[in-house]
Design a protein around this motif. Structure first.
Motif, short mmCIF file in Angstrom:
data_model
loop_
_atom_site.label_atom_id
_atom_site.label_comp_id
_atom_site.label_asym_id
_atom_site.label_seq_id
_atom_site.Cartn_x
_atom_site.Cartn_y
_atom_site.Cartn_z
N PHE A 14 0.87 -1.17 0.00
CA PHE A 14 0.00 0.00 0.00
C PHE A 14 0.90 1.22 0.00
CE2 PHE A 14 -2.30 3.33 2.29
CZ PHE A 14 -3.47 3.38 1.56
N THR A 15 0.80 2.07 -1.00
CA THR A 15 1.61 3.27 -1.09
C THR A 15 0.71 4.47 -0.86
OG1 THR A 15 3.02 2.19 -2.71
CG2 THR A 15 3.21 4.56 -2.55
N ALA A 16 1.17 5.44 -0.06
CA ALA A 16 0.32 6.56 0.30
C ALA A 16 1.12 7.85 0.45
CB ALA A 16 -0.41 6.27 1.60
N GLU A 17 0.41 8.96 0.30
CA GLU A 17 0.94 10.27 0.66
C GLU A 17 0.32 10.62 2.01
OE1 GLU A 17 -0.88 12.36 -2.76
OE2 GLU A 17 1.10 13.27 -2.92
N LEU A 18 1.05 11.29 2.85
CA LEU A 18 0.52 11.78 4.12
C LEU A 18 0.34 13.29 3.96
CD1 LEU A 18 2.80 9.78 6.56
CD2 LEU A 18 0.49 9.23 5.80
N VAL A 19 -0.90 13.76 4.10
CA VAL A 19 -1.23 15.16 3.85
C VAL A 19 -1.77 15.80 5.13
CG1 VAL A 19 -2.61 16.74 2.43
CG2 VAL A 19 -1.81 14.57 1.45
N ALA A 20 -1.17 16.92 5.53
CA ALA A 20 -1.63 17.65 6.71
C ALA A 20 -2.99 18.30 6.41
CB ALA A 20 -0.62 18.72 7.10
N ARG A 21 -3.93 18.15 7.33
CA ARG A 21 -5.28 18.69 7.12
C ARG A 21 -5.30 20.21 7.02
NH1 ARG A 21 -8.62 14.93 11.34
NH2 ARG A 21 -8.40 13.03 10.14
N ARG A 25 -0.30 20.39 2.97
CA ARG A 25 1.04 20.05 2.49
C ARG A 25 1.33 18.59 2.79
NH1 ARG A 25 5.44 24.61 3.48
NH2 ARG A 25 4.99 25.66 1.54
N CYS A 26 2.20 18.00 1.99
CA CYS A 26 2.58 16.59 2.15
C CYS A 26 3.79 16.46 3.06
CB CYS A 26 2.96 15.99 0.80
SG CYS A 26 1.57 15.65 -0.25
N VAL A 27 3.85 15.31 3.72
CA VAL A 27 5.07 14.93 4.42
C VAL A 27 6.07 14.52 3.34
CG1 VAL A 27 6.10 13.20 5.94
CG2 VAL A 27 3.86 14.19 6.49
N SER A 28 7.26 15.09 3.39
CA SER A 28 8.29 14.83 2.39
C SER A 28 9.61 14.50 3.07
CB SER A 28 8.52 16.07 1.51
OG SER A 28 7.38 16.43 0.81
N VAL A 29 10.41 13.66 2.43
CA VAL A 29 11.77 13.42 2.89
C VAL A 29 12.62 14.54 2.29
CG1 VAL A 29 13.73 11.85 2.89
CG2 VAL A 29 11.40 10.94 2.99
N ASP A 30 13.27 15.31 3.16
CA ASP A 30 14.04 16.48 2.73
C ASP A 30 15.06 16.11 1.66
OD1 ASP A 30 14.81 19.14 2.72
OD2 ASP A 30 16.13 18.93 4.46
N ILE A 41 10.00 16.88 6.31
CA ILE A 41 9.45 18.23 6.25
C ILE A 41 8.04 18.20 5.67
CG2 ILE A 41 11.73 19.30 5.99
CD1 ILE A 41 11.15 19.52 2.96
N GLN A 42 7.33 19.32 5.78
CA GLN A 42 6.08 19.49 5.05
C GLN A 42 6.40 20.32 3.82
OE1 GLN A 42 2.51 20.89 6.95
NE2 GLN A 42 3.01 19.85 8.85
N TYR A 43 5.85 19.91 2.68
CA TYR A 43 6.16 20.61 1.43
C TYR A 43 4.92 20.59 0.55
CZ TYR A 43 9.20 22.37 -2.26
OH TYR A 43 9.78 23.16 -3.21
#
Length: 56
Positions: A14-21, A25-30, A41-43
């Protein structure tokens, strides 16, 4: 955070993006780092591979 399903490489993964409500913005690996202890980071949501996480 919300979890947005993305296309998976296989049925067992299962592949997913984590998005702040609030910020949407998405959780990203810097810097798309693959090193241990890479910064998180959030980006803005750009669909880069550093914004998808494999679960399972």
């Amino acid at each position: 955070m919300t979890c947005v399903q993305a296309p998976a490489a296989s049925a067992a993964t299962f592949t997913a993006e984590l998005v702040a409500r609030n910020s949407r913005r998405c959780v990203s690996v810097d810097r798309a780092s693959t090193a241990n202890r890479a910064g998180i980071i959030q980006y803005d949501r750009v669909g880069g591979t550093n914004q998808y996480f494999r679960l399972g």
